[in-house]
Design a protein around this motif. Structure first.
Motif, PDB file in Angstrom:
ATOM      1  N   ALA A  60       1.091  -0.889  -0.005  1.00 26.19           N
ATOM      2  CA  ALA A  60      -0.252  -0.128  -0.610  1.00 26.19           C
ATOM      3  C   ALA A  60       1.110   1.496  -0.694  1.00 26.19           C
ATOM      4  O   ALA A  60       0.509   1.671  -0.604  1.00 26.19           O
ATOM      5  CB  ALA A  60      -0.320  -0.260   0.880  1.00 26.19           C
ATOM      6  N   LEU A  61       1.709   1.604   0.724  1.00 31.55           N
ATOM      7  CA  LEU A  61       3.210   2.496   0.886  1.00 31.55           C
ATOM      8  C   LEU A  61       3.303   2.187  -0.511  1.00 31.55           C
ATOM      9  O   LEU A  61       3.322   3.688  -1.022  1.00 31.55           O
ATOM     10  CB  LEU A  61       3.940   2.198   1.877  1.00 31.55           C
ATOM     11  CG  LEU A  61       4.436   3.619   2.123  1.00 31.55           C
ATOM     12  CD1 LEU A  61       4.314   4.671   2.385  1.00 31.55           C
ATOM     13  CD2 LEU A  61       6.350   3.035   2.884  1.00 31.55           C
ATOM     14  N   VAL A  62       4.313   1.580  -1.241  1.00 31.21           N
ATOM     15  CA  VAL A  62       4.646   1.862  -2.585  1.00 31.21           C
ATOM     16  C   VAL A  62       3.991   2.777  -3.589  1.00 31.21           C
ATOM     17  O   VAL A  62       3.091   3.028  -3.896  1.00 31.21           O
ATOM     18  CB  VAL A  62       5.148   0.416  -3.112  1.00 31.21           C
ATOM     19  CG1 VAL A  62       5.781   0.190  -4.472  1.00 31.21           C
ATOM     20  CG2 VAL A  62       6.221  -0.257  -2.276  1.00 31.21           C
ATOM     21  N   GLY A  63       2.489   1.327  -3.609  1.00 30.84           N
ATOM     22  CA  GLY A  63       1.279   2.040  -4.755  1.00 30.84           C
ATOM     23  C   GLY A  63       0.887   3.577  -4.055  1.00 30.84           C
ATOM     24  O   GLY A  63       0.690   3.929  -5.161  1.00 30.84           O
ATOM     25  N   ILE A  64       1.113   4.345  -2.762  1.00 32.15           N
ATOM     26  CA  ILE A  64       0.585   5.423  -2.640  1.00 32.15           C
ATOM     27  C   ILE A  64       2.003   6.171  -2.788  1.00 32.15           C
ATOM     28  O   ILE A  64       1.452   7.112  -3.843  1.00 32.15           O
ATOM     29  CB  ILE A  64       0.755   5.296  -0.838  1.00 32.15           C
ATOM     30  CG1 ILE A  64      -1.042   4.909  -0.102  1.00 32.15           C
ATOM     31  CG2 ILE A  64       0.150   7.141  -0.518  1.00 32.15           C
ATOM     32  CD1 ILE A  64      -1.154   4.907   0.524  1.00 32.15           C
ATOM     33  N   VAL A  65       2.952   5.863  -2.087  1.00 31.99           N
ATOM     34  CA  VAL A  65       4.209   6.626  -3.095  1.00 31.99           C
ATOM     35  C   VAL A  65       4.333   7.162  -4.790  1.00 31.99           C
ATOM     36  O   VAL A  65       4.290   7.568  -5.288  1.00 31.99           O
ATOM     37  CB  VAL A  65       5.650   6.340  -3.340  1.00 31.99           C
ATOM     38  CG1 VAL A  65       6.586   6.991  -3.785  1.00 31.99           C
ATOM     39  CG2 VAL A  65       5.437   6.555  -1.116  1.00 31.99           C
ATOM     40  N   ALA A  66       3.640   5.772  -5.706  1.00 31.72           N
ATOM     41  CA  ALA A  66       3.543   6.131  -7.151  1.00 31.72           C
ATOM     42  C   ALA A  66       3.011   6.266  -7.527  1.00 31.72           C
ATOM     43  O   ALA A  66       2.411   7.290  -8.859  1.00 31.72           O
ATOM     44  CB  ALA A  66       2.939   4.150  -7.589  1.00 31.72           C
ATOM     45  N   GLY A  67       1.090   6.474  -7.089  1.00 27.79           N
ATOM     46  CA  GLY A  67       0.057   7.039  -7.519  1.00 27.79           C
ATOM     47  C   GLY A  67       0.283   8.888  -7.242  1.00 27.79           C
ATOM     48  O   GLY A  67       0.713  10.013  -7.851  1.00 27.79           O
ATOM     49  N   TRP A  68       1.296   9.070  -6.138  1.00 29.08           N
ATOM     50  CA  TRP A  68       1.493  10.535  -5.674  1.00 29.08           C
ATOM     51  C   TRP A  68       2.673  11.148  -6.958  1.00 29.08           C
ATOM     52  O   TRP A  68       2.504  12.032  -7.344  1.00 29.08           O
ATOM     53  CB  TRP A  68       2.702   9.995  -4.642  1.00 29.08           C
ATOM     54  CG  TRP A  68       2.732  12.079  -3.422  1.00 29.08           C
ATOM     55  CD1 TRP A  68       1.818  13.178  -3.937  1.00 29.08           C
ATOM     56  CD2 TRP A  68       3.690  12.333  -3.633  1.00 29.08           C
ATOM     57  NE1 TRP A  68       2.628  13.601  -3.860  1.00 29.08           N
ATOM     58  CE2 TRP A  68       4.044  13.543  -2.987  1.00 29.08           C
ATOM     59  CE3 TRP A  68       5.101  11.864  -2.839  1.00 29.08           C
ATOM     60  CZ2 TRP A  68       5.346  14.405  -2.944  1.00 29.08           C
ATOM     61  CZ3 TRP A  68       5.905  11.596  -2.770  1.00 29.08           C
ATOM     62  CH2 TRP A  68       6.394  13.803  -2.731  1.00 29.08           C
ATOM     63  N   MET A  69       3.860   9.947  -7.347  1.00 32.87           N
ATOM     64  CA  MET A  69       4.819  10.538  -8.339  1.00 32.87           C
ATOM     65  C   MET A  69       4.151  11.029  -9.759  1.00 32.87           C
ATOM     66  O   MET A  69       4.466  11.665 -10.718  1.00 32.87           O
ATOM     67  CB  MET A  69       5.302   9.909  -7.889  1.00 32.87           C
ATOM     68  CG  MET A  69       6.210   9.730  -6.854  1.00 32.87           C
ATOM     69  SD  MET A  69       7.874   8.932  -6.606  1.00 32.87           S
ATOM     70  CE  MET A  69       8.782   9.169  -8.168  1.00 32.87           C
ATOM     71  N   SER A  70       3.324   9.853  -9.901  1.00 27.75           N
ATOM     72  CA  SER A  70       2.713  10.044 -10.938  1.00 27.75           C
ATOM     73  C   SER A  70       1.199  11.474 -10.961  1.00 27.75           C
ATOM     74  O   SER A  70       0.952  11.639 -12.652  1.00 27.75           O
ATOM     75  CB  SER A  70       1.694   8.481 -11.845  1.00 27.75           C
ATOM     76  OG  SER A  70       0.504   8.756 -10.712  1.00 27.75           O
TER      77      SER A  70
END
Length: 65
Positions: A20-30
């Motif tokens: 979930a943390l990796v998904g949040i960071v990826a969404g935030w960066m995109s």
């Protein structure tokens, strides 16, 4: 390894939280300013969906799960 069911459950929960943390960071960066939030959410969800099986596969390969 011969771990109890409770420890294995905690390891799976840690994998879910890490994904979930990796998904949040990826969404935030995109996310782009002025862009749709829906696209960032799809990127984050796709990243979560790809990270979780990868984490579980690695732990299964190591004999933890």
């Amino acid at each position: 390894m011969n771990l109890s069911f409770g420890v294995k459950t905690l390891i799976v929960i840690i994998c879910i939280l890490f994904s979930a943390l990796v998904g949040i960071v990826a969404g935030w960066m995109s996310h782009e300013p002025g862009g749709r939030k829906r696209d960032a959410a799809l990127v984050g969800g796709g990243t979560f969906g790809g990270t979780l099986p990868l984490c579980l596969l690695v732990l299964t390969s190591l004999g933890v799960l």
